[in-house]
Motif scaffolding. Sequence first.
Motif, PDB file in Angstrom:
ATOM      1  N   GLY A 177     -10.340   9.915  -4.330  1.00  0.00           N
ATOM      2  CA  GLY A 177      -8.956  10.347  -4.498  1.00  0.00           C
ATOM      3  C   GLY A 177      -8.133  10.080  -3.248  1.00  0.00           C
ATOM      4  O   GLY A 177      -6.972   9.658  -3.340  1.00  0.00           O
ATOM      5  N   ALA A 178      -8.733  10.324  -2.081  1.00  0.00           N
ATOM      6  CA  ALA A 178      -8.038  10.038  -0.826  1.00  0.00           C
ATOM      7  C   ALA A 178      -7.805   8.539  -0.680  1.00  0.00           C
ATOM      8  O   ALA A 178      -6.722   8.102  -0.245  1.00  0.00           O
ATOM      9  CB  ALA A 178      -8.842  10.573   0.354  1.00  0.00           C
ATOM     10  N   GLN A 179      -8.807   7.743  -1.043  1.00  0.00           N
ATOM     11  CA  GLN A 179      -8.663   6.293  -0.936  1.00  0.00           C
ATOM     12  C   GLN A 179      -7.585   5.778  -1.892  1.00  0.00           C
ATOM     13  O   GLN A 179      -6.839   4.848  -1.547  1.00  0.00           O
ATOM     14  CB  GLN A 179      -9.991   5.602  -1.247  1.00  0.00           C
ATOM     15  CG  GLN A 179      -9.958   4.089  -1.058  1.00  0.00           C
ATOM     16  CD  GLN A 179      -9.602   3.685   0.357  1.00  0.00           C
ATOM     17  OE1 GLN A 179     -10.158   4.222   1.317  1.00  0.00           O
ATOM     18  NE2 GLN A 179      -8.659   2.761   0.508  1.00  0.00           N
ATOM     19  N   ASP A 214      -4.405   3.459  -0.887  1.00  0.00           N
ATOM     20  CA  ASP A 214      -4.082   2.214  -1.586  1.00  0.00           C
ATOM     21  C   ASP A 214      -2.635   2.205  -2.066  1.00  0.00           C
ATOM     22  O   ASP A 214      -1.959   1.165  -2.015  1.00  0.00           O
ATOM     23  CB  ASP A 214      -5.030   2.016  -2.772  1.00  0.00           C
ATOM     24  CG  ASP A 214      -6.462   1.739  -2.338  1.00  0.00           C
ATOM     25  OD1 ASP A 214      -6.667   1.355  -1.159  1.00  0.00           O
ATOM     26  OD2 ASP A 214      -7.378   1.918  -3.170  1.00  0.00           O
ATOM     27  N   ARG A 215      -2.141   3.339  -2.518  1.00  0.00           N
ATOM     28  CA  ARG A 215      -0.745   3.419  -2.956  1.00  0.00           C
ATOM     29  C   ARG A 215       0.206   3.221  -1.784  1.00  0.00           C
ATOM     30  O   ARG A 215       1.216   2.522  -1.901  1.00  0.00           O
ATOM     31  CB  ARG A 215      -0.486   4.749  -3.649  1.00  0.00           C
ATOM     32  CG  ARG A 215      -1.098   4.811  -5.054  1.00  0.00           C
ATOM     33  CD  ARG A 215      -1.206   6.230  -5.566  1.00  0.00           C
ATOM     34  NE  ARG A 215       0.080   6.915  -5.616  1.00  0.00           N
ATOM     35  CZ  ARG A 215       0.219   8.225  -5.760  1.00  0.00           C
ATOM     36  NH1 ARG A 215      -0.866   8.994  -5.857  1.00  0.00           N
ATOM     37  NH2 ARG A 215       1.401   8.771  -5.824  1.00  0.00           N
ATOM     38  N   ILE A 248       7.515   3.444   9.467  1.00  0.00           N
ATOM     39  CA  ILE A 248       7.060   2.054   9.451  1.00  0.00           C
ATOM     40  C   ILE A 248       5.732   1.928  10.179  1.00  0.00           C
ATOM     41  O   ILE A 248       4.802   1.268   9.700  1.00  0.00           O
ATOM     42  CB  ILE A 248       8.129   1.136  10.067  1.00  0.00           C
ATOM     43  CG1 ILE A 248       9.358   1.069   9.151  1.00  0.00           C
ATOM     44  CG2 ILE A 248       7.578  -0.265  10.319  1.00  0.00           C
ATOM     45  CD1 ILE A 248      10.571   0.409   9.790  1.00  0.00           C
ATOM     46  N   ALA A 249       5.603   2.575  11.345  1.00  0.00           N
ATOM     47  CA  ALA A 249       4.352   2.514  12.104  1.00  0.00           C
ATOM     48  C   ALA A 249       3.197   3.099  11.307  1.00  0.00           C
ATOM     49  O   ALA A 249       2.079   2.552  11.314  1.00  0.00           O
ATOM     50  CB  ALA A 249       4.508   3.245  13.432  1.00  0.00           C
ATOM     51  N   ASN A 250       3.434   4.197  10.619  1.00  0.00           N
ATOM     52  CA  ASN A 250       2.357   4.818   9.849  1.00  0.00           C
ATOM     53  C   ASN A 250       1.970   3.995   8.627  1.00  0.00           C
ATOM     54  O   ASN A 250       0.808   4.001   8.210  1.00  0.00           O
ATOM     55  CB  ASN A 250       2.741   6.248   9.463  1.00  0.00           C
ATOM     56  CG  ASN A 250       2.613   7.207  10.631  1.00  0.00           C
ATOM     57  OD1 ASN A 250       1.762   7.018  11.497  1.00  0.00           O
ATOM     58  ND2 ASN A 250       3.456   8.222  10.680  1.00  0.00           N
ATOM     59  N   LEU A 251       2.920   3.272   8.048  1.00  0.00           N
ATOM     60  CA  LEU A 251       2.565   2.371   6.950  1.00  0.00           C
ATOM     61  C   LEU A 251       1.793   1.160   7.476  1.00  0.00           C
ATOM     62  O   LEU A 251       0.896   0.650   6.800  1.00  0.00           O
ATOM     63  CB  LEU A 251       3.819   1.942   6.192  1.00  0.00           C
ATOM     64  CG  LEU A 251       4.480   3.056   5.375  1.00  0.00           C
ATOM     65  CD1 LEU A 251       5.771   2.563   4.728  1.00  0.00           C
ATOM     66  CD2 LEU A 251       3.537   3.621   4.315  1.00  0.00           C
ATOM     67  N   PRO A 295       1.032  -4.458   4.037  1.00  0.00           N
ATOM     68  CA  PRO A 295       1.436  -5.805   4.479  1.00  0.00           C
ATOM     69  C   PRO A 295       2.936  -6.035   4.421  1.00  0.00           C
ATOM     70  O   PRO A 295       3.446  -6.971   5.054  1.00  0.00           O
ATOM     71  CB  PRO A 295       0.702  -6.725   3.498  1.00  0.00           C
ATOM     72  CG  PRO A 295       0.577  -5.904   2.250  1.00  0.00           C
ATOM     73  CD  PRO A 295       0.377  -4.492   2.708  1.00  0.00           C
ATOM     74  N   HIS A 296       3.658  -5.244   3.651  1.00  0.00           N
ATOM     75  CA  HIS A 296       5.095  -5.448   3.500  1.00  0.00           C
ATOM     76  C   HIS A 296       5.857  -5.121   4.782  1.00  0.00           C
ATOM     77  O   HIS A 296       6.972  -5.615   4.984  1.00  0.00           O
ATOM     78  CB  HIS A 296       5.631  -4.606   2.347  1.00  0.00           C
ATOM     79  CG  HIS A 296       4.933  -4.880   1.049  1.00  0.00           C
ATOM     80  ND1 HIS A 296       4.982  -6.110   0.439  1.00  0.00           N
ATOM     81  CD2 HIS A 296       4.150  -4.103   0.256  1.00  0.00           C
ATOM     82  CE1 HIS A 296       4.268  -6.079  -0.677  1.00  0.00           C
ATOM     83  NE2 HIS A 296       3.759  -4.871  -0.812  1.00  0.00           N
TER      84      HIS A 296
END
Length: 431
Positions: free
Chosen positions: A17-19, A23-24, A288-291, A297-298
């Motif tokens: 669930g965490a993974q 992924d989202r 942005i840094a956390n993403l 990749p975006h």
Amino acid sequence: MSCSHDTVAQARAILAGAQEKIDRLRSMQPYLIDLSLRENPVGARIGQTLADKLAILPRLREFGFRNILLGTLDYAMPDEPEVDDDFMMYLRDHQLDMNGCFAFTDIGIAAADGTFTPSPSQRKLQAYGVPNTLHEIYLSKAGMAGQYDLETLRRSLPASIAWLNANIRGDDGGQPRILINIVDGCDAFAEDPDTACSILSLLAEQAIEGISIEDDRGTYLPFQVGAFVAVARSFLPPPLKLLVHMHAGGGFENASVIEALLNGADGAWGGLPKRAAIIGHASLGELIANLVRVGNPHMQASYRLDQLLQLATRLQVLDEEEPVPDDLPILGNNAYRLPLSFFRQQAGRFMDLPPEAIGGAYRYRICPVVSDAAVIAGRLAEVTGQAAESFPEAVLNRMIRLMRRDLRAGKRIAYDEPAQLLQLFARASQR
């Protein structure tokens, strides 16, 4: 004690669930509106002049922002122009590109007989030629007090939106992008969810881009924000956008934005630096840094990540005429000054964000209780300009011993300071 098959299966399901959430976050392309020209100066010691704003705007575009808020068209004292007014008029008068630009406006008022009066901020939006707006309302009792009652709000919202669509020329001459910003959105959900939901139902029928919800004091916990967003999303199906803006009152802001994204929010608005109206906010620099941290990749495709750390820091220093607080996570001076080699974040390791990923580099900080030989060598290299490898390991280890002995003897010395560090090195070099 051995684990049962069911227990192991349950553990794997929890981790899966965490993974799935990771992924989202990796796959999403968030809708971001940068407010470095407004959010950051609001809470700053100094603020921005017209010249400052004219210099900042192209930097924001170069970094990669496609949606940029130019300023607020003041509601309380509209007859007294601000720098924001001068800025928008300058862009208009010099025919500079305002595609993708927004301004804050408040709603006009529809009388009981149907007569509609646009607000001064709406008139200014039209006069200045700004193509899009974050159009603000209040829903809590305290927020509406002295402005309008709920019945007035219900009839004024559609009329105000209709006026904007009829009178504002949007990007490339099309319809304006209108985002209804519920300034006290979290308060409204907590106070009277039935009323909040009824207004969302009304907004879902309007010709708008979407809505935005604020936690304007930063006092709601992340799981509360996630619940509010999930409810709002149920009333506002795509393609309507749902954005959030979180202040840092309780220290939950970045977690709240992540929780909002996982519960259906499309994105957020905020400044690139941390500085905001109160003590800080969930900045776009941090988001942005956390993403990037989770491997999205975006972010690399959309933004000049090599500029992120430097640009965010420069903007805050401009607004404050003071350095960024050293211990600010991600963007602060000490965020990437290693006190111990073990803390080094590495490229390719899950959830690590090395400074190079956002345009920074590791530096070193001497903390006498924990700093190891590699850190001491790195700091010596910074201070002397010599290569870290040139400092003998035996001398570095003696420096560690001397720091421990000094502290045990009651000597409290800031070895990170260059003069004290060189003195310690000289002592350790003596045989």
